[in-house]
Design an enzyme around this catalytic site. Structure first.
Site, short mmCIF file in Angstrom:
data_model
loop_
_atom_site.label_atom_id
_atom_site.label_comp_id
_atom_site.label_asym_id
_atom_site.label_seq_id
_atom_site.Cartn_x
_atom_site.Cartn_y
_atom_site.Cartn_z
N ASP A 1 0.84 -1.09 0.17
CA ASP A 1 0.30 0.02 -0.05
C ASP A 1 0.88 1.31 -0.04
O ASP A 1 1.50 1.57 1.05
CB ASP A 1 -0.88 0.01 1.14
CG ASP A 1 -1.99 1.22 1.35
OD1 ASP A 1 -2.98 1.03 0.89
OD2 ASP A 1 -1.27 2.41 1.86
N HIS B 1 -7.63 9.65 -1.17
CA HIS B 1 -6.97 9.62 0.00
C HIS B 1 -7.77 10.26 1.23
O HIS B 1 -7.68 9.68 2.46
CB HIS B 1 -5.73 10.00 -0.15
CG HIS B 1 -4.80 9.65 0.87
ND1 HIS B 1 -3.02 9.76 0.63
CD2 HIS B 1 -4.73 9.08 1.83
CE1 HIS B 1 -2.45 9.29 1.79
NE2 HIS B 1 -3.38 8.87 2.59
#
Length: 287
Positions: free
Chosen positions: A46, A109
């Site tokens: 990630d 995000h």
């Protein structure tokens, strides 16, 4: 180790149940972290545009000796990208920076730019525009799955009300002493997988005497107990480390926390201080 275990996303794609987070791992160090993690057995990495280490992650992917299709790579659209045109450009830029033909997942995000995180403006219109760009990249095969991060109920609903492709994940701050149960339940009811970043509370749980005592009861480390807790809630933990020994320890979580002890952990006093990390918006700070 549970590195071979997977969840199924709503579009049928498999995602490894445990991932390696790379936040705050420098670009010149992250390639080795990826190589070490893959050697240990990790297949889920990630990263994010904001981490400024996408190129290093890409380098690690090419150097790790495992076929690209056997890895699951996530990156994140910068929180400040709130227009369709910016999002289209940013998606292509991530692929170019990483040197990849596709990423397995890309997520927004944050529903708000970091400087406005936690504010009243939810940027509903900008998030719908960014989502449209992700949908098109998904349909074009540039991204195998798309999702969200730090989205609250109203932010998720905003996307669901306008999307043609439903979000597949919502990546949120979730750990012992800070578990947003209402958000988790709502998200899971929408058939959206919840990913948990900072499952060890950026290291602060190591200082919690109650957590330390319970870890000792099970003969495990505090990180192992913390990761297992998240897994038993049906979440996908993303512990961050560049240390191979910690990577191994974090993955060795083949034990079960009793229902009684899970209830105890769910009700531990809410954390108030994340130490040096408290300056970050997700930990209560302001930019």
């Amino acid at each position: 180790m549970m590195l071979k275990d997977t969840y199924h996303l709503s579009n049928g794609i498999e995602i490894p149940k445990l991932g390696l987070g790379t936040w705050m791992i420098d670009n010149d160090e992250v390639a080795q972290a990826v190589v070490d993690a893959v050697e240990i057995g990790y297949r889920h990495i990630d990263t994010a545009q904001a981490y400024q280490n996408e190129s290093g992650v890409g380098e690690g992917i090419r150097a790790c000796g495992v076929d690209r299709e056997d890895l699951f790579i996530t990156t994140k659209l910068a929180a400040e990208v709130k227009s369709y045109e910016e999002a289209v450009s940013a998606i292509d830029q991530s692929l170019e920076t990483m040197g990849l033909d596709y990423v397995d997942m890309m997520i927004i995000h944050s529903p708000q730019p970091w400087k406005d995180f936690g504010g009243e403006d939810r940027y509903f219109g900008g998030n719908r525009e960014a989502w449209k760009a992700l949908e098109e990249a998904y349909q074009a095969g540039k991204i195998r799955a798309i999702g969200l991060s730090n989205f609250q109920n109203e932010d998720v609903e905003n996307i669901l009300s306008a999307c043609t492709v439903k979000p597949m994940v919502n990546q949120i701050l979730a750990h012992i002493s800070n578990t947003p149960f209402e958000l988790i339940q709502y998200t899971q009811e929408q058939d959206i997988l919840v990913e948990a970043y900072s499952p060890i509370a950026h290291g602060e749980l190591l200082k919690n005497e109650k957590v330390v005592n319970l870890a000792e009861k099970y003969g495990v480390s505090v990180p192992q107990l913390s990761i297992r807790y998240v897994l038993q809630l049906g979440l996908l933990p993303l512990p961050k480390t560049a240390n191979p020994d910690h990577m191994k320890n974090n993955a060795d979580v083949d034990f079960t926390i009793s229902d009684e002890d899970m209830d105890f952990l769910k009700n531990i006093e809410t954390i108030k201080d994340y130490g040096e990390a408290s300056v970050m918006p997700v930990f209560g700070g302001k930019l």
